[in-house]
Every structure is written in structure tokens, then in C-alpha cells.
Scaffold this motif. Structure first.
Motif, PDB file in Angstrom:
ATOM      1  N   HIS A 158       0.836  -1.201   0.000  1.00 55.82           N
ATOM      2  CA  HIS A 158       0.000   0.000   0.000  1.00 55.82           C
ATOM      3  C   HIS A 158       0.880   1.264   0.000  1.00 55.82           C
ATOM      4  CE1 HIS A 158      -3.291   2.706   0.730  1.00 55.82           C
ATOM      5  NE2 HIS A 158      -2.638   3.203   1.786  1.00 55.82           N
ATOM      6  N   ASP A 159       1.955   1.244   0.730  1.00 58.74           N
ATOM      7  CA  ASP A 159       2.859   2.391   0.775  1.00 58.74           C
ATOM      8  C   ASP A 159       3.566   2.591  -0.558  1.00 58.74           C
ATOM      9  OD1 ASP A 159       2.180   2.943   3.344  1.00 58.74           O
ATOM     10  OD2 ASP A 159       3.928   1.922   4.235  1.00 58.74           O
ATOM     11  N   GLN A 160       3.776   1.511  -1.280  1.00 58.16           N
ATOM     12  CA  GLN A 160       4.480   1.623  -2.556  1.00 58.16           C
ATOM     13  C   GLN A 160       3.571   2.136  -3.668  1.00 58.16           C
ATOM     14  OE1 GLN A 160       6.081  -2.267  -3.193  1.00 58.16           O
ATOM     15  NE2 GLN A 160       7.810  -1.943  -1.794  1.00 58.16           N
ATOM     16  N   ARG A 161       2.272   1.931  -3.500  1.00 59.94           N
ATOM     17  CA  ARG A 161       1.350   2.443  -4.518  1.00 59.94           C
ATOM     18  C   ARG A 161       1.349   3.958  -4.457  1.00 59.94           C
ATOM     19  NH1 ARG A 161      -3.977  -0.233  -3.086  1.00 59.94           N
ATOM     20  NH2 ARG A 161      -2.974  -2.068  -2.305  1.00 59.94           N
ATOM     21  N   ARG A 162       1.335   4.535  -5.578  1.00 52.62           N
ATOM     22  CA  ARG A 162       1.262   5.982  -5.588  1.00 52.62           C
ATOM     23  C   ARG A 162       0.278   6.406  -6.655  1.00 52.62           C
ATOM     24  NH1 ARG A 162       5.069   8.322  -8.971  1.00 52.62           N
ATOM     25  NH2 ARG A 162       5.777   6.705 -10.341  1.00 52.62           N
ATOM     26  N   THR A 163      -0.227   7.568  -6.504  1.00 51.73           N
ATOM     27  CA  THR A 163      -1.224   8.049  -7.448  1.00 51.73           C
ATOM     28  C   THR A 163      -0.577   9.006  -8.450  1.00 51.73           C
ATOM     29  OG1 THR A 163      -3.308   9.220  -7.649  1.00 51.73           O
ATOM     30  CG2 THR A 163      -1.892   9.871  -5.849  1.00 51.73           C
ATOM     31  N   VAL A 164      -1.156   9.040  -9.608  1.00 55.02           N
ATOM     32  CA  VAL A 164      -0.661   9.914 -10.671  1.00 55.02           C
ATOM     33  C   VAL A 164      -1.316  11.283 -10.572  1.00 55.02           C
ATOM     34  CG1 VAL A 164      -1.152  10.231 -13.134  1.00 55.02           C
ATOM     35  CG2 VAL A 164       0.113   8.285 -12.389  1.00 55.02           C
ATOM     36  N   LEU A 165      -2.421  11.405  -9.849  1.00 51.48           N
ATOM     37  CA  LEU A 165      -3.177  12.658  -9.814  1.00 51.48           C
ATOM     38  C   LEU A 165      -2.388  13.802  -9.189  1.00 51.48           C
ATOM     39  CD1 LEU A 165      -6.717  11.348  -8.905  1.00 51.48           C
ATOM     40  CD2 LEU A 165      -5.817  11.982 -11.135  1.00 51.48           C
ATOM     41  N   GLY A 166      -1.566  13.530  -8.199  1.00 52.10           N
ATOM     42  CA  GLY A 166      -0.786  14.599  -7.564  1.00 52.10           C
ATOM     43  C   GLY A 166       0.159  15.278  -8.528  1.00 52.10           C
ATOM     44  N   PRO A 167       1.054  14.513  -9.174  1.00 54.40           N
ATOM     45  CA  PRO A 167       1.968  15.158 -10.126  1.00 54.40           C
ATOM     46  C   PRO A 167       1.261  15.796 -11.323  1.00 54.40           C
ATOM     47  CG  PRO A 167       2.787  12.981  -9.534  1.00 54.40           C
ATOM     48  CD  PRO A 167       1.425  13.123  -8.929  1.00 54.40           C
ATOM     49  N   VAL A 168       0.178  15.162 -11.788  1.00 55.20           N
ATOM     50  CA  VAL A 168      -0.554  15.725 -12.927  1.00 55.20           C
ATOM     51  C   VAL A 168      -1.233  17.030 -12.520  1.00 55.20           C
ATOM     52  CG1 VAL A 168      -2.493  15.354 -14.507  1.00 55.20           C
ATOM     53  CG2 VAL A 168      -0.849  13.533 -14.112  1.00 55.20           C
ATOM     54  N   GLY A 169      -1.785  17.080 -11.318  1.00 54.53           N
ATOM     55  CA  GLY A 169      -2.415  18.314 -10.830  1.00 54.53           C
ATOM     56  C   GLY A 169      -1.410  19.445 -10.686  1.00 54.53           C
ATOM     57  N   ILE A 170      -0.245  19.104 -10.152  1.00 53.58           N
ATOM     58  CA  ILE A 170       0.812  20.116 -10.018  1.00 53.58           C
ATOM     59  C   ILE A 170       1.282  20.576 -11.394  1.00 53.58           C
ATOM     60  CG2 ILE A 170       3.191  20.485  -9.245  1.00 53.58           C
ATOM     61  CD1 ILE A 170       2.534  18.594  -6.893  1.00 53.58           C
ATOM     62  N   GLY A 171       1.413  19.635 -12.322  1.00 55.63           N
ATOM     63  CA  GLY A 171       1.815  19.981 -13.694  1.00 55.63           C
ATOM     64  C   GLY A 171       0.786  20.868 -14.374  1.00 55.63           C
ATOM     65  N   ALA A 172      -0.497  20.555 -14.151  1.00 52.60           N
ATOM     66  CA  ALA A 172      -1.559  21.367 -14.754  1.00 52.60           C
ATOM     67  C   ALA A 172      -1.553  22.781 -14.166  1.00 52.60           C
ATOM     68  CB  ALA A 172      -2.918  20.707 -14.539  1.00 52.60           C
ATOM     69  N   ALA A 173      -1.350  22.887 -12.858  1.00 49.57           N
ATOM     70  CA  ALA A 173      -1.330  24.210 -12.221  1.00 49.57           C
ATOM     71  C   ALA A 173      -0.140  25.036 -12.705  1.00 49.57           C
ATOM     72  CB  ALA A 173      -1.285  24.059 -10.703  1.00 49.57           C
ATOM     73  N   SER A 174       1.021  24.406 -12.762  1.00 50.22           N
ATOM     74  CA  SER A 174       2.193  25.154 -13.230  1.00 50.22           C
ATOM     75  C   SER A 174       2.071  25.483 -14.715  1.00 50.22           C
ATOM     76  CB  SER A 174       3.478  24.387 -12.943  1.00 50.22           C
ATOM     77  OG  SER A 174       3.474  23.155 -13.603  1.00 50.22           O
ATOM     78  N   GLY A 175       1.447  24.597 -15.486  1.00 51.91           N
ATOM     79  CA  GLY A 175       1.211  24.879 -16.904  1.00 51.91           C
ATOM     80  C   GLY A 175       0.254  26.037 -17.099  1.00 51.91           C
ATOM     81  N   ALA A 176      -0.777  26.127 -16.237  1.00 57.62           N
ATOM     82  CA  ALA A 176      -1.727  27.242 -16.320  1.00 57.62           C
ATOM     83  C   ALA A 176      -1.025  28.562 -16.013  1.00 57.62           C
ATOM     84  CB  ALA A 176      -2.889  27.016 -15.363  1.00 57.62           C
ATOM     85  N   VAL A 177      -0.151  28.547 -15.021  1.00 59.22           N
ATOM     86  CA  VAL A 177       0.621  29.763 -14.700  1.00 59.22           C
ATOM     87  C   VAL A 177       1.516  30.132 -15.877  1.00 59.22           C
ATOM     88  CG1 VAL A 177       2.421  30.701 -13.197  1.00 59.22           C
ATOM     89  CG2 VAL A 177       0.521  29.433 -12.207  1.00 59.22           C
ATOM     90  N   GLY A 178       2.161  29.140 -16.455  1.00 61.98           N
ATOM     91  CA  GLY A 178       3.000  29.388 -17.627  1.00 61.98           C
ATOM     92  C   GLY A 178       2.191  29.915 -18.803  1.00 61.98           C
ATOM     93  N   GLY A 179       0.989  29.404 -18.985  1.00 59.91           N
ATOM     94  CA  GLY A 179       0.112  29.885 -20.056  1.00 59.91           C
ATOM     95  C   GLY A 179      -0.279  31.340 -19.853  1.00 59.91           C
ATOM     96  N   TYR A 180      -0.544  31.716 -18.597  1.00 63.12           N
ATOM     97  CA  TYR A 180      -0.900  33.106 -18.302  1.00 63.12           C
ATOM     98  C   TYR A 180       0.283  34.034 -18.580  1.00 63.12           C
ATOM     99  CZ  TYR A 180      -2.849  37.157 -15.978  1.00 63.12           C
ATOM    100  OH  TYR A 180      -3.318  38.415 -15.707  1.00 63.12           O
ATOM    101  N   VAL A 181       1.477  33.596 -18.213  1.00 54.30           N
ATOM    102  CA  VAL A 181       2.681  34.393 -18.493  1.00 54.30           C
ATOM    103  C   VAL A 181       2.882  34.506 -20.001  1.00 54.30           C
ATOM    104  CG1 VAL A 181       5.207  34.391 -18.286  1.00 54.30           C
ATOM    105  CG2 VAL A 181       3.800  33.884 -16.290  1.00 54.30           C
ATOM    106  N   LEU A 182       2.635  33.429 -20.717  1.00 53.80           N
ATOM    107  CA  LEU A 182       2.797  33.427 -22.168  1.00 53.80           C
ATOM    108  C   LEU A 182       1.840  34.399 -22.848  1.00 53.80           C
ATOM    109  CD1 LEU A 182       4.340  32.107 -24.514  1.00 53.80           C
ATOM    110  CD2 LEU A 182       2.494  30.440 -24.656  1.00 53.80           C
ATOM    111  N   LYS A 183       0.678  34.633 -22.258  1.00 54.55           N
ATOM    112  CA  LYS A 183      -0.285  35.579 -22.822  1.00 54.55           C
ATOM    113  C   LYS A 183       0.372  36.939 -23.043  1.00 54.55           C
ATOM    114  CE  LYS A 183      -4.507  38.067 -21.672  1.00 54.55           C
ATOM    115  NZ  LYS A 183      -5.612  38.220 -20.752  1.00 54.55           N
TER     116      LYS A 183
END
Length: 182
Positions: free
Chosen positions: A9-34
């Protein structure tokens, strides 16, 4: 057995955390790119943009409050040179929107050559300085309008595109990540 289940159980990890962080940082990058993305040819070809740029460039050579302010700064000097006097005389009787023609400039240069030829270079320096101030002001206005044009761009497009790209990069990074056990 119990400890083995806990370890798995400890070895299982979820993909949602890194994907959520990636999406948030990508949104910030998109706003800067505007704002970082340069003005496109389509944006420059709009009627409003062309009209504003023409107006700004036209005002560079027109008599306006900035010209009056520059002339007043010359008049405020306790002692003015003959070249400065000729420069001020060129603008006598002008109204908002009038232009100084080449004929007036030639006439002022001729007057200076007849009276004091050494002042011609000073007169040209004053004309060049006033032109540089007008160019700098026009450049500031153009930069400000370009920022306004970038502000008009749809924010949602840049946010969503940035979030999707960030999420995809985070997902690919998570898939390619390997755990090394020792």
C-alpha cells in the motif's frame, strides 16, 4: 502477511498529484505566455490597431502639448542662444495639430547662416533633440498599446492550453519515472 500488505500500500502511488501540479504550473506558464508572446500579424492587421498606430505616428510630427512643454522649457532659460530663439520662432502662432514644414526649417537655417553661421549646428542639434523626444514618446505609447492589445487576448485559451500541456508533461514524466530499489 499484514506487513506485506502495508508495504504494498505504501508503494502504490497516485498519478493525480503530479498531474495536478503539472496542470497548475502549466496554467501559470500559459498566463505568463499571454503577455510574453509577441503581437501577431493578425493582431497588427486589425482596423483598430492600424488606426491607433497611425495616430501615434502622426502625433510625432504635430504641434501638441508636448511640443509646447519643450518650447516652454527653452523659453524658461535665463539666456537663450540665437539657435534656440529661431527654434522657438518656428512654432509661433501654431495651433494643436499643425506641422512644421521643411520650408520653415530651411528659412530658420538661412536666417541663422546670415546672422551667425556657427549657430546652425546648434539649431540642428535642438531639432534633433526634439525629434528624439517625440520618437521616445511615440515608442512609449506604442509599447503601452501593445500591452493593451495583449491584455485583450482571451485568458482562458492560454490558461487551458497551459494546463493541458503541463498535465501531459507531468503524466509523461510520471510514466517514464523508474523506481530503483536497493
Amino acid at each position: 502477511m499484514k506487513t506485506e500488505a502495508i508495504q504494498r500500500h505504501d508503494q502504490r502511488r497516485t498519478v493525480l498529484g503530479p498531474v495536478g501540479i503539472g496542470a497548475a504550473s502549466g496554467a501559470v506558464g500559459g498566463y505568463v505566455l499571454k503577455y510574453a508572446y509577441p503581437i501577431t500579424a493578425d493582431e497588427k492587421n486589425t482596423d483598430e490597431y492600424v488606426k491607433v498606430m497611425n495616430k501615434i505616428n502622426k502625433q510625432k510630427t504635430e504641434y501638441n502639448f508636448r511640443t509646447e512643454k519643450y518650447i516652454d522649457s527653452i523659453k524658461a532659460k535665463p539666456k537663450t542662444s540665437l539657435a534656440e530663439d529661431e527654434f522657438v520662432k518656428m512654432f509661433d502662432g501654431m495651433k494643436e495639430g499643425d506641422h512644421v514644414g521643411a520650408a520653415k526649417i530651411r528659412k530658420a537655417i538661412t536666417n541663422l547662416q546670415n546672422k551667425k553661421p556657427a549657430e546652425v549646428l546648434e539649431f540642428k542639434r535642438i531639432c534633433k533633440a526634439s525629434s528624439e523626444i517625440a520618437d521616445q514618446t511615440a515608442k512609449q505609447c506604442i509599447n503601452a498599446y501593445n500591452l493593451v492589445t495583449k491584455h485583450i487576448r482571451p485568458t482562458s485559451f492560454f490558461l487551458i492550453t497551459g494546463a493541458v500541456v503541463g498535465a501531459i508533461i507531468a503524466l509523461v514524466n510520471d510514466i517514464l519515472k523508474t523506481d530503483v530499489k536497493k
